[in-house]
Scaffold this motif. Structure first.
Motif, PDB file in Angstrom:
ATOM      1  N   UNK A  12      16.992  -2.134 -54.206  1.00 62.01           N
ATOM      2  CA  UNK A  12      17.788  -2.937 -54.895  1.00 62.01           C
ATOM      3  C   UNK A  12      17.975  -2.569 -56.416  1.00 62.01           C
ATOM      4  N   UNK A  13      17.046  -1.637 -56.803  1.00 59.24           N
ATOM      5  CA  UNK A  13      17.263  -1.230 -58.279  1.00 59.24           C
ATOM      6  C   UNK A  13      17.883   0.071 -58.312  1.00 59.24           C
ATOM      7  N   UNK A  14      18.020   0.853 -57.237  1.00 58.99           N
ATOM      8  CA  UNK A  14      18.874   1.990 -57.214  1.00 58.99           C
ATOM      9  C   UNK A  14      20.205   1.892 -56.544  1.00 58.99           C
ATOM     10  N   UNK A  15      20.472   1.001 -56.025  1.00 64.08           N
ATOM     11  CA  UNK A  15      21.786   0.798 -55.094  1.00 64.08           C
ATOM     12  C   UNK A  15      22.508  -0.144 -55.941  1.00 64.08           C
ATOM     13  N   UNK A  16      23.230   0.214 -56.985  1.00 61.94           N
ATOM     14  CA  UNK A  16      23.809  -0.877 -57.637  1.00 61.94           C
ATOM     15  C   UNK A  16      25.293  -1.352 -57.133  1.00 61.94           C
ATOM     16  N   UNK A  17      25.701  -0.570 -56.162  1.00 60.09           N
ATOM     17  CA  UNK A  17      27.092  -0.650 -55.603  1.00 60.09           C
ATOM     18  C   UNK A  17      26.875  -1.940 -54.370  1.00 60.09           C
ATOM     19  N   UNK A  18      25.644  -1.748 -53.775  1.00 60.10           N
ATOM     20  CA  UNK A  18      25.276  -2.723 -52.618  1.00 60.10           C
ATOM     21  C   UNK A  18      24.689  -3.995 -53.067  1.00 60.10           C
ATOM     22  N   UNK A  19      25.119  -4.964 -52.661  1.00 63.58           N
ATOM     23  CA  UNK A  19      24.379  -6.391 -53.149  1.00 63.58           C
ATOM     24  C   UNK A  19      23.191  -6.448 -52.286  1.00 63.58           C
ATOM     25  N   UNK A  20      23.403  -6.094 -51.182  1.00 68.90           N
ATOM     26  CA  UNK A  20      22.166  -6.396 -50.103  1.00 68.90           C
ATOM     27  C   UNK A  20      21.676  -5.096 -49.633  1.00 68.90           C
ATOM     28  N   UNK A  21      21.092  -4.168 -50.176  1.00 76.84           N
ATOM     29  CA  UNK A  21      20.565  -2.984 -49.903  1.00 76.84           C
ATOM     30  C   UNK A  21      19.498  -2.819 -48.698  1.00 76.84           C
ATOM     31  N   UNK A  22      19.100  -3.822 -48.105  1.00 74.10           N
ATOM     32  CA  UNK A  22      17.978  -3.896 -47.159  1.00 74.10           C
ATOM     33  C   UNK A  22      18.604  -3.457 -45.636  1.00 74.10           C
ATOM     34  N   UNK A  23      17.653  -2.468 -45.162  1.00 77.07           N
ATOM     35  CA  UNK A  23      17.794  -2.166 -43.673  1.00 77.07           C
ATOM     36  C   UNK A  23      17.663  -3.128 -42.639  1.00 77.07           C
ATOM     37  N   UNK A  24      16.370  -3.890 -42.974  1.00 76.84           N
ATOM     38  CA  UNK A  24      15.683  -4.642 -42.058  1.00 76.84           C
ATOM     39  C   UNK A  24      15.633  -6.005 -42.702  1.00 76.84           C
ATOM     40  N   UNK A  90      10.162 -16.632 -55.185  1.00 84.29           N
ATOM     41  CA  UNK A  90      11.395 -16.747 -53.816  1.00 84.29           C
ATOM     42  C   UNK A  90      11.583 -15.718 -53.110  1.00 84.29           C
ATOM     43  N   UNK A  91      11.662 -15.788 -51.919  1.00 79.47           N
ATOM     44  CA  UNK A  91      11.532 -14.698 -50.852  1.00 79.47           C
ATOM     45  C   UNK A  91      12.831 -14.873 -49.969  1.00 79.47           C
ATOM     46  N   UNK A  92      13.315 -13.758 -49.475  1.00 78.16           N
ATOM     47  CA  UNK A  92      14.756 -13.942 -48.773  1.00 78.16           C
ATOM     48  C   UNK A  92      14.492 -13.207 -47.426  1.00 78.16           C
ATOM     49  N   UNK A  93      15.280 -13.781 -46.511  1.00 74.83           N
ATOM     50  CA  UNK A  93      15.664 -12.959 -45.187  1.00 74.83           C
ATOM     51  C   UNK A  93      16.842 -13.226 -44.580  1.00 74.83           C
ATOM     52  N   UNK A  94      17.016 -12.704 -43.510  1.00 75.30           N
ATOM     53  CA  UNK A  94      18.119 -13.123 -42.683  1.00 75.30           C
ATOM     54  C   UNK A  94      18.238 -14.474 -42.237  1.00 75.30           C
ATOM     55  N   UNK A  95      16.947 -14.955 -42.204  1.00 82.27           N
ATOM     56  CA  UNK A  95      16.803 -16.526 -41.478  1.00 82.27           C
ATOM     57  C   UNK A  95      17.082 -17.607 -42.707  1.00 82.27           C
ATOM     58  N   UNK A  96      16.586 -17.122 -43.844  1.00 86.29           N
ATOM     59  CA  UNK A  96      16.793 -18.263 -44.871  1.00 86.29           C
ATOM     60  C   UNK A  96      16.300 -18.081 -46.314  1.00 86.29           C
ATOM     61  N   UNK A 172      20.952 -12.722 -59.454  1.00 93.10           N
ATOM     62  CA  UNK A 172      22.251 -12.037 -58.698  1.00 93.10           C
ATOM     63  C   UNK A 172      21.809 -11.652 -57.291  1.00 93.10           C
ATOM     64  N   UNK A 173      20.480 -11.221 -57.078  1.00 94.40           N
ATOM     65  CA  UNK A 173      20.174 -10.724 -55.831  1.00 94.40           C
ATOM     66  C   UNK A 173      20.431 -11.767 -54.889  1.00 94.40           C
ATOM     67  N   UNK A 174      19.598 -12.928 -55.299  1.00 91.40           N
ATOM     68  CA  UNK A 174      19.358 -14.113 -54.147  1.00 91.40           C
ATOM     69  C   UNK A 174      20.694 -14.636 -54.189  1.00 91.40           C
ATOM     70  N   UNK A 175      21.535 -14.971 -55.220  1.00 92.81           N
ATOM     71  CA  UNK A 175      22.828 -15.407 -54.944  1.00 92.81           C
ATOM     72  C   UNK A 175      23.721 -14.775 -53.861  1.00 92.81           C
TER      73      UNK A 175
END
Length: 184
Positions: A12-24, A90-96, A172-175
């Motif tokens: 998330x620090x290197x990919x400024x153009x992607x809001x959610x740069x996670x693969x998993x 605060x932790x995030x995933x696709x589940x919530x 911003x990332x969590x939003x």
């Protein structure tokens, strides 16, 4: 021994153009690093635990095993408290969205999230009763009123005290996670 809860992914620090740069996206992750106040407090607790463990070894050689076991149990409790302190946030995933506090964890599925937003309000300074004016990332759920919004993190907690830019990036990332998963 790697401690995955201590470091956030660098994506998330290197990919400024992607809001959610996670693969998993199914893996729970904290989209920011723990702050220096939190890491420092945990380090002090672990330092205390090392002294207590040393005392347990001395007691084991000089006194009864039962007394050493009690002191060893106290040291383990201090270590567990230090690790729990590091997991808070605060932790995030696709589940919530998961909000981890010292004494509990509350997971809110994205379907129950109305909005996650930044609000200017009085916030607690390092979790103490003293309040100061700051920003808070609040979670509004479907089953609760707007006034009962849950504060996820603030600009004056142990992760973001004197790190306004880090708070803004994390919020911003969590939003962005909430906006993407709220559309589904």
């Amino acid at each position: 021994m790697p401690l995955p809860f201590l470091t956030a992914d660098r994506a998330f620090e290197t990919a400024d153009d992607l809001a959610l740069p996670y693969h998993d996206r199914d893996r729970w992750r904290r989209p920011y690093r723990p702050g220096p106040w939190r890491v420092g407090a945990a380090a002090l607790w672990l330092l205390l635990a090392s002294f207590v463990l040393f005392a347990a070894v001395i007691i084991a050689f000089t006194a009864s095993a039962a007394e050493a076991a009690v002191i060893f149990g106290i040291a383990l409790a201090v270590i567990v408290c230090a690790l729990r302190l590091l997991r808070m946030g605060a932790w995030v995933s696709a589940r919530g969205l998961r909000h981890v506090t010292f004494f509990g964890t509350r997971t809110t599925p994205w379907e129950r999230v109305v909005t996650v937003r930044t609000a200017q309000q009085p916030v607690r300074w390092l979790g103490l009763p003293r309040t100061v004016q700051g920003q808070a990332l609040v979670l509004v759920r479907r089953d609760r009123a707007e006034q009962d919004a849950q504060v996820l993190m603030t600009t004056h907690n142990a992760d973001f005290l004197a790190r306004q830019g880090s708070f803004d990036r994390a919020a911003d990332t969590i939003e962005a996670w909430a906006a993407e998963h709220g559309r589904r």
